[in-house]
Design a protein around this motif. Structure first.
Motif, mmCIF file in Angstrom:
data_model
loop_
_atom_site.group_PDB
_atom_site.id
_atom_site.type_symbol
_atom_site.label_atom_id
_atom_site.label_comp_id
_atom_site.label_asym_id
_atom_site.label_seq_id
_atom_site.Cartn_x
_atom_site.Cartn_y
_atom_site.Cartn_z
ATOM 1 N N VAL A 1 0.844 -1.201 0.000
ATOM 2 C CA VAL A 1 0.000 0.000 0.000
ATOM 3 C C VAL A 1 0.873 1.243 0.000
ATOM 4 C CG1 VAL A 1 -1.717 1.300 1.312
ATOM 5 C CG2 VAL A 1 -1.918 -1.187 1.127
ATOM 6 N N HIS A 2 1.923 1.239 0.820
ATOM 7 C CA HIS A 2 2.845 2.381 0.847
ATOM 8 C C HIS A 2 3.512 2.565 -0.510
ATOM 9 C CE1 HIS A 2 3.504 2.080 5.506
ATOM 10 N NE2 HIS A 2 2.269 2.389 5.172
ATOM 11 N N VAL A 3 3.938 1.469 -1.115
ATOM 12 C CA VAL A 3 4.623 1.544 -2.407
ATOM 13 C C VAL A 3 3.710 2.137 -3.469
ATOM 14 C CG1 VAL A 3 5.663 0.181 -4.260
ATOM 15 C CG2 VAL A 3 6.202 -0.342 -1.878
ATOM 16 N N LEU A 4 2.499 1.591 -3.589
ATOM 17 C CA LEU A 4 1.567 2.091 -4.609
ATOM 18 C C LEU A 4 1.171 3.541 -4.356
ATOM 19 C CD1 LEU A 4 -0.728 -1.015 -5.096
ATOM 20 C CD2 LEU A 4 0.921 -0.078 -6.708
ATOM 21 N N ASP A 5 0.869 3.861 -3.097
ATOM 22 C CA ASP A 5 0.457 5.229 -2.796
ATOM 23 C C ASP A 5 1.582 6.229 -3.035
ATOM 24 O OD1 ASP A 5 -2.102 4.493 -2.171
ATOM 25 O OD2 ASP A 5 -1.923 4.820 -0.016
ATOM 26 N N LEU A 6 2.762 5.949 -2.502
ATOM 27 C CA LEU A 6 3.857 6.912 -2.618
ATOM 28 C C LEU A 6 4.449 6.986 -4.024
ATOM 29 C CD1 LEU A 6 5.607 6.259 0.802
ATOM 30 C CD2 LEU A 6 4.313 8.292 0.141
ATOM 31 N N ALA A 7 4.334 5.913 -4.795
ATOM 32 C CA ALA A 7 4.910 5.920 -6.142
ATOM 33 C C ALA A 7 3.932 6.391 -7.204
ATOM 34 C CB ALA A 7 5.407 4.521 -6.498
ATOM 35 N N LEU A 8 2.644 6.087 -7.040
ATOM 36 C CA LEU A 8 1.688 6.381 -8.112
ATOM 37 C C LEU A 8 0.537 7.289 -7.688
ATOM 38 C CD1 LEU A 8 1.409 2.749 -9.529
ATOM 39 C CD2 LEU A 8 2.743 4.632 -10.454
ATOM 40 N N ILE A 9 -0.226 6.858 -6.723
ATOM 41 C CA ILE A 9 -1.491 7.521 -6.383
ATOM 42 C C ILE A 9 -1.276 8.942 -5.864
ATOM 43 C CG2 ILE A 9 -3.576 7.391 -4.969
ATOM 44 C CD1 ILE A 9 -3.367 5.173 -7.083
ATOM 45 N N LEU A 10 -0.464 9.090 -4.839
ATOM 46 C CA LEU A 10 -0.289 10.418 -4.227
ATOM 47 C C LEU A 10 0.381 11.430 -5.164
ATOM 48 C CD1 LEU A 10 0.558 9.310 -0.584
ATOM 49 C CD2 LEU A 10 -1.659 9.900 -1.581
ATOM 50 N N PRO A 11 1.419 11.051 -5.929
ATOM 51 C CA PRO A 11 1.952 12.018 -6.897
ATOM 52 C C PRO A 11 0.924 12.412 -7.959
ATOM 53 C CG PRO A 11 3.563 10.299 -6.516
ATOM 54 C CD PRO A 11 2.292 9.869 -5.823
ATOM 55 N N ALA A 12 0.116 11.449 -8.394
ATOM 56 C CA ALA A 12 -0.913 11.773 -9.391
ATOM 57 C C ALA A 12 -1.964 12.711 -8.806
ATOM 58 C CB ALA A 12 -1.569 10.497 -9.907
ATOM 59 N N MET A 13 -2.350 12.483 -7.555
ATOM 60 C CA MET A 13 -3.324 13.372 -6.908
ATOM 61 C C MET A 13 -2.746 14.783 -6.742
ATOM 62 S SD MET A 13 -5.086 10.923 -4.027
ATOM 63 C CE MET A 13 -6.406 12.032 -3.548
ATOM 64 N N LEU A 14 -1.499 14.866 -6.286
ATOM 65 C CA LEU A 14 -0.865 16.179 -6.119
ATOM 66 C C LEU A 14 -0.697 16.891 -7.456
ATOM 67 C CD1 LEU A 14 1.810 15.358 -3.397
ATOM 68 C CD2 LEU A 14 -0.160 16.889 -3.159
ATOM 69 N N GLY A 15 -0.308 16.159 -8.478
ATOM 70 C CA GLY A 15 -0.169 16.756 -9.807
ATOM 71 C C GLY A 15 -1.504 17.257 -10.343
ATOM 72 N N THR A 16 -2.550 16.471 -10.150
ATOM 73 C CA THR A 16 -3.885 16.891 -10.584
ATOM 74 C C THR A 16 -4.319 18.145 -9.848
ATOM 75 O OG1 THR A 16 -4.505 14.619 -11.112
ATOM 76 C CG2 THR A 16 -6.299 16.184 -10.776
ATOM 77 N N ALA A 17 -4.113 18.176 -8.536
ATOM 78 C CA ALA A 17 -4.504 19.349 -7.751
ATOM 79 C C ALA A 17 -3.749 20.591 -8.216
ATOM 80 C CB ALA A 17 -4.245 19.094 -6.266
ATOM 81 N N PHE A 18 -2.448 20.447 -8.437
ATOM 82 C CA PHE A 18 -1.628 21.581 -8.880
ATOM 83 C C PHE A 18 -2.069 22.078 -10.257
ATOM 84 C CE2 PHE A 18 2.128 23.080 -11.220
ATOM 85 C CZ PHE A 18 2.451 24.189 -10.455
ATOM 86 N N LEU A 19 -2.234 21.151 -11.198
ATOM 87 C CA LEU A 19 -2.605 21.551 -12.557
ATOM 88 C C LEU A 19 -4.038 22.089 -12.629
ATOM 89 C CD1 LEU A 19 -0.885 18.714 -14.605
ATOM 90 C CD2 LEU A 19 -0.188 21.114 -14.399
#
Length: 186
Positions: free
Chosen positions: A63-81
Motif C-alpha cells: 500500500v505504501h509503495v503504490l500510494d507513494l509511487a503512483l497515487i499520491l503524486p498523481a493526486m498532487l499533480g492533478t490538484a496543482f494543474l
C-alpha cells in the motif's frame, strides 16, 4: 464519454468549486504522504522492521509503495494543474474525490473491525465526508467549456454550438439532428 478527449463536453469546474476541490485533493494526498512517511522514516532511522511488516512477513508494505509511487503524486499533480486551470486536471478532480471517499470508507470499515481508537476513526470519517461532499459539489457545478455563467452540463443549448441548433420544433423544444442527439446520449 470514454476518455479524456470528452472532458471538453463534460464541462469544467467554475473557479470557486475548482479551488476547493483541488485543495481537498491536495490536502488528502499530503496527509496520506505524511502518515505513510511517519511509519517509514522511523523504521529507516532505527534499522528495525516495522511491526506491521514483521507480522505479514513482507519486505515492504505494498500500500505504501503504490500510494507513494503512483497515487499520491498523481493526486498532487492533478490538484496543482487544476489550480492552474488545466482542463484535463479539472476533469480528473471529481474522480479523485470519489476515489478518496471510497478508500476512506473502506479504511473506516477495517478500523472499526479492528477496534481502532475512536479519534482515528472520527478523523478519517471527517476526511471521507469532506471528500465526498466536495466531489458532489464539483460534479454538480460543472459547466460546459465556453458556456454562459449559470449553464449546466445537462443544458442542450449550452453544449451545442449555435449552428447545430435548429428552430424550436413543435412544442417549444429544441430539435437535434442525429449526430447531436447521439453525442448527447439521447
Amino acid at each position: 464519454m470514454f476518455g479524456l478527449a470528452g472532458a471538453r463536453a463534460a464541462g469544467v469546474v467554475p473557479p470557486r468549486p475548482g479551488r476547493a476541490a483541488s485543495g481537498v485533493v491536495g490536502v488528502i494526498a499530503g496527509l496520506f504522504a505524511v502518515v505513510w512517511l511517519a511509519s517509514i522514516i522511523p523504521a529507516l532511522i532505527s534499522g528495525l522492521v516495522p511491526q506491521e511488516l514483521a507480522e505479514t512477513g513482507l519486505v515492504s508494505n505494498p500500500v505504501h509503495v503504490l500510494d507513494l509511487a503512483l497515487i499520491l503524486p498523481a493526486m498532487l499533480g492533478t490538484a496543482f494543474l487544476a489550480r492552474r486551470g488545466r482542463l484535463t486536471a479539472q476533469f480528473l478532480l471529481a474522480p479523485w474525490l470519489v476515489f478518496a471517499a471510497l478508500m476512506g470508507a473502506s479504511i473506516i470499515a477495517v478500523l472499526l473491525l479492528s477496534a481502532a481508537p475512536p479519534l482515528l476513526v472520527g478523523l478519517l470519517a471527517l476526511v471521507t465526508g469532506v471528500s465526498a461532499g466536495t466531489g458532489v459539489m464539483t460534479l454538480r457545478r460543472r459547466t460546459p467549456l465556453g458556456a454562459p455563467q449559470g449553464a449546466s452540463v445537462h443544458s442542450t443549448k449550452a453544449i451545442l454550438p449555435a449552428q447545430q441548433r435548429s428552430a424550436p420544433a413543435g412544442r417549444g423544444g429544441t430539435h437535434l439532428d442525429d449526430d447531436s442527439a447521439q453525442r448527447l446520449g439521447s
